[in-house]
Design an enzyme around this catalytic site. Structure first.
Site, PDB file in Angstrom:
ATOM      1  CG  HIS A 113      -2.029   0.942   1.200  1.00 40.70           C
ATOM      2  ND1 HIS A 113      -1.847   2.290   1.294  1.00 40.70           N
ATOM      3  CD2 HIS A 113      -3.364   0.750   1.061  1.00 40.70           C
ATOM      4  CE1 HIS A 113      -3.029   2.898   1.223  1.00 40.70           C
ATOM      5  NE2 HIS A 113      -3.967   1.978   1.077  1.00 40.70           N
ATOM      6  NE  ARG A 115      -3.390   7.802  -1.553  1.00 40.56           N
ATOM      7  CZ  ARG A 115      -3.307   6.568  -2.037  1.00 40.56           C
ATOM      8  NH1 ARG A 115      -3.101   6.383  -3.323  1.00 40.56           N
ATOM      9  NH2 ARG A 115      -3.437   5.530  -1.238  1.00 40.56           N
TER      10      ARG A 115
END
Lengths: 607, 263
Positions: free
Chosen positions: A236, A256
């Protein structure tokens, strides 16, 4: 002779995260007696850590979405090595599984017209993730738990399964011990469902908890089942990097999705510098378009921060290696900047990302509404696992089923964010359904007491080498060395030589693991538990390294510095790992099954 | 950046200093505190120190933990006498001098070292009537709910079941009313069900007669220790008490019930 208690159920489910709970609920609803065995307390499984949401093409926010687009997105993310049948079923059935959770009491965030709200996420063309702030996993596990406790399921908490029991080719039960007292139990069963999650603890930096030691992978392997796609480990892109003790803890992609941007130490949004060709026409041309996308403009393309996880992770890695990183060896993830765009941005961020706010203010003393976070890649998920039939979730060993992270196929070479929570319930349900069907059709098998006694002897052997046998190796030290080997040699950027060295080191660590000694009693003894976990971690580490060596290309989550491009040859096969007759691990190429024309057409239409 | 003072290395190897941890060890029969010394460094939490002690000098020291990020609620303990999550208690929040005491939650029976028997909470939950939604009434076969109507329920559903509220509640801790009183965690759970816009069940009779809501005298200790900052007393327990009063003690309702028996 060591004593053990024997229990009988129609179906035994090992693991009580989202997949295990959903499987247990389904098998129980089908009229089976069900045992649910888990290493932790009920409701504490790793599913609670899932933050961003659950992907399902409900089209509540963008009516252009459909299962077909979700299917095409999933296949593209997986670089077409996915089991296409699983990708199809997953996209088709996920919306019903979300609505079912709502009917069982889950409270998702709402749209203005009162429906389930869906958010943007990397690799998903439309806003698709049903979510509850950034604690969607907690909502899922609590909903399943609170529904499941009224179903008559027998729950066995804080118990570890050490071996599957077989009758000929067929799996007919499991042997485990309770962590509280160290007493052994045999669960006789007509069908066994593995839902044990992943393998993150094979690496030093991981978002995974201590439970993620590849138990199900190793149990299945030892029982003769095929493992598939083990080279594909997802790093990740955004884990915490500071302070040291929390290094690796996840920072949700939701940051994000809500407008958070990645910058290097020079303030540059470096993600704009490297956009892969196959995503070019779906990626924003400039910062302004990226912002319009995250705020719901249907005509805008996504910002490059929301490209697939493997790509974002490598870009961050590159910035850090080039000396453009943040002070503690990561890059900056900035959500605070949205104060330029949003009135009352501090409250907005706290509302949208409450546990991220809480996590950073408490653990790092950083207020994310005011300053950027520092983030870097962390081992997060394994796409590989037990090879299963797409419809039934049965492994290559009769009577043994697998669902969730421990199963392979849905995600191919890389998983899209949000496709894990939906995976758990779509295939957890299917595994429970078909395990129940199998149990009813096949009836009970016979367990073999010699098998049980041998497995207990192996599990207890570390005590003989401990206090009474001169001490032996320290289990924690061996585990730590293994994590170092995997992190440094089979990590985010791989080369042949390093991985061959890793295989050699894993071999040496196996010899050391065979000499591990444990002192003290059997009650909640973490030294003993680690000694048992080691066997599983070593098995999955070897599988990851061997498969990664065999795949001489870069695809999806695997990046090979010595083979930096995709290869047409390698697109034609998946890799299978199985235990040979000589006890050694074998790597076998399995041709990728051709797509039916209707599914191929969907992919072509969504290119 | 805030909180990052001297140490800029990524390993955190500098600034480490030995610290004494006074850890309770024992079982249901009893136990005592043992002192362990281990080095602590920048950014460390108490759980890190416990893990270090396990790896260095006490491999059989029992403790529960999972996520190490305050999301699973496994590592509850009493640190310097305060109920807290070990994974979310930074060393620099504790007094810099003297030993750090770590002991198990005292409201639950000891099993081994820092591990307690929390099965009461699971049994109590099972005794609460499950979620029971009204029939779907939107054209697509589901429901509509407004965000404003679910905000309160979402607050309750943040609960990570660490059981620190149960640990600090004097009805359980001092008076041991585990059989008659489900405790703050389960009142939050009940409130989430009772205030769920879709739920049709009535749990007020059980709250009054089976679950001991009346024992709570609103000292708000539970709210103070909640790591998720759920306003347990004000938002869940007090409204439940009001509903019970309305249902069973309101003179008009009582008069009304003479003609129409309570459900």
């Amino acid at each position: 002779m060591e004593q053990y208690q024997t229990l009988e159920h129609d179906v035994v489910v090992i693991g009580a995260g989202g997949a295990g709970l959903r499987a247990a609920i389904e098998a129980s609803a089908a009229g089976c007696t069900v045992a649910l065995v888990c290493k932790s307390l009920l409701g504490k499984a790793h599913t609670v850590m899932a933050e961003g949401g659950m992907a399902a093409a409900m089209a509540n926010v963008d009516d252009r979405d459909s299962w077909k687009v979700h299917f095409a997105d999933t296949m593209r993310g997986g670089q077409y090595l996915n089991n296409w049948r699983m990708a199809q079923l997953h996209a088709q059935e996920a919306p019903a599984r979300v609505r079912e959770l709502e009917a069982w009491g889950a409270v998702f965030d709402r749209t203005k017209d009162g429906r389930i709200l869906q958010r943007n996420f990397g690799g998903h063309r439309y806003p698709r993730l049903a979510h509850v702030g950034d604690r969607t996993g907690l909502e899922m596990i609590r909903t399943l738990q609170d529904h499941g406790i009224h179903q008559g399921i027998d729950v066995f908490m804080e118990m570890t399964v050490v071996s599957l029991l077989k009758d000929g080719d067929r799996v007919v039960g499991a042997l485990g011990y309770d962590r509280e007292r160290g007493r052994f139990r045999v669960w006789k069963a007509k069908a066994v469902v593995l839902a044990t999650g992943g393998v993150g603890k094979a690496f030093r930096i991981t978002s995974n908890s201590w439970e993620y030691t590849g138990d199900g992978h190793a149990l299945a392997y030892e029982a003769g089942a095929d493992l598939l796609d083990m080279e594909f480990v997802q790093f990740h892109p955004t884990g915490m990097v500071w302070p040291p003790s929390v290094r690796g803890i996840l920072v949700t992609e939701g940051v994000r999705g809500e407008g958070g941007v990645l910058r290097n130490k020079d303030g540059r949004r470096f993600m704009f510098d490297d956009i892969p060709d196959n995503y070019k026409n779906q990626t924003a041309r400039d910062e302004e378009e990226g912002w319009r996308y995250v705020t719901g403009d249907k005509n805008a393309n996504r910002p490059p921060e929301l490209l697939t996880r493997d790509h974002v992770a490598r870009c961050i890695n590159r910035e850090v290696k080039a000396g453009r990183g943040s002070p503690h060896g990561g890059v900056f993830l900035d959500i605070a900047w949205i104060k330029e765009k949003v009135a009352n941005s501090e409250e907005h961020i706290k509302k949208k990302l409450p546990s991220m706010y809480h996590q950073f203010i408490t653990l790092a003393n950083i207020d994310i509404t005011k300053v950027p976070m520092e983030v870097g890649p962390t081992t997060h998920y394994i796409m590989g696992g037990v090879r299963v039939d797409g419809d039934t979730q049965m492994s290559t060993v009769p009577g043994l089923f697998a669902a969730g992270e421990v199963a392979a196929g849905l995600h191919g070479a890389n998983r899209l964010g949000g496709n894990s929570l939906s995976d758990l319930v779509v295939f957890g349900k299917r595994a429970g359904e078909y395990a129940a069907k199998w149990a009813k059709e096949k009836g009970a098998g016979t367990t073999n007491s010699a098998q049980v006694e041998e497995a207990m002897r192996l599990a207890l052997a570390p005590f003989d080498r401990g206090d009474g046998g001169g001490g032996g190796e320290n289990a924690f030290a061996v585990q730590s060395d293994l994590q170092g080997t995997m992190q440094d040699l089979v990590g985010i950027v791989r080369t042949e030589n390093e991985m061959l060295r890793a295989i050699e080191e894993v071999g040496q660590l196996k010899s050391r693991a065979a000499k591990v000694g444990v002192s003290g009693h059997r009650e909640y003894n973490p030294g003993w538990h680690t000694a048992i976990d080691l066997h599983n971690l070593l098995t999955v580490s070897e599988a990851i390294a061997r498969a990664a060596v065999e795949r001489k290309e870069s695809r999806g989550a695997q990046f090979r510095e010595d083979f930096p491009e995709k290869s047409a040859e390698c697109a034609k096969f998946n890799l299978i790992l199985r235990k040979g007759a000589d006890g050694q691990m074998k790597v076998v190429r399995e041709p990728v099954k051709p797509l039916p024309s209707d599914l191929q057409q969907i992919i072509d239409e969504n290119k | 950046m805030a909180g990052q003072t001297k140490n800029t290395s990524s390993t955190g190897a500098s600034d480490r200093a030995p610290r004494t941890f006074r850890v309770w060890r024992g079982d249901g029969q009893g136990g005592k505190f043992h002192d362990y010394s281990t080095e602590v460094g920048e950014g460390m939490v108490v759980l890190d120190a416990i893990h270090q002690i396990q790896a260095e000098s006490a491999p059989d020291l029992a403790c529960r933990w999972n996520c190490k990020a305050g999301k699973c609620g496994s590592c509850s303990a009493e640190i310097n006498g305060q109920p807290r999550l070990m994974c979310m208690t930074r060393m620099d929040q504790l007094p810099p001098e003297g030993p750090v005491t770590v002991e198990p939650m005292r409201a639950f029976p000891a099993i081994r070292d820092l591990v307690t028997d929390v099965s009461h909470n699971f049994r109590a939950k099972k005794s609460i009537k499950k979620f029971s939604p009204r029939k779907p009434d939107a054209p697509d076969g589901t429901w509509r709910m407004q965000q404003a109507d679910v905000d309160r329920v979402q607050e309750f559903r943040k609960c990570i079941e660490c059981f620190l509220c149960q640990d600090v509640c004097h009805v359980l801790r001092d008076h041991h009313k585990h059989e008659e009183f489900v405790g703050p965690r389960l009142f939050v759970y009940t409130a989430a069900l009772e205030m769920h816009p879709l739920d049709t069940e009535n749990r007020l009779g059980d709250l009054k007669n089976k679950h001991g809501l009346g024992y709570c005298n609103i000292t708000k200790c539970c709210t103070k220790v909640c790591p998720e900052h759920i306003t347990i007393t004000d938002n869940s327990i007090i409204p439940l008490k009001e509903r019970v009063v309305d249902e069973f003690y309101d003179p008009l309702t009582r008069l009304f019930r003479i003609f129409k028996p309570a459900k």
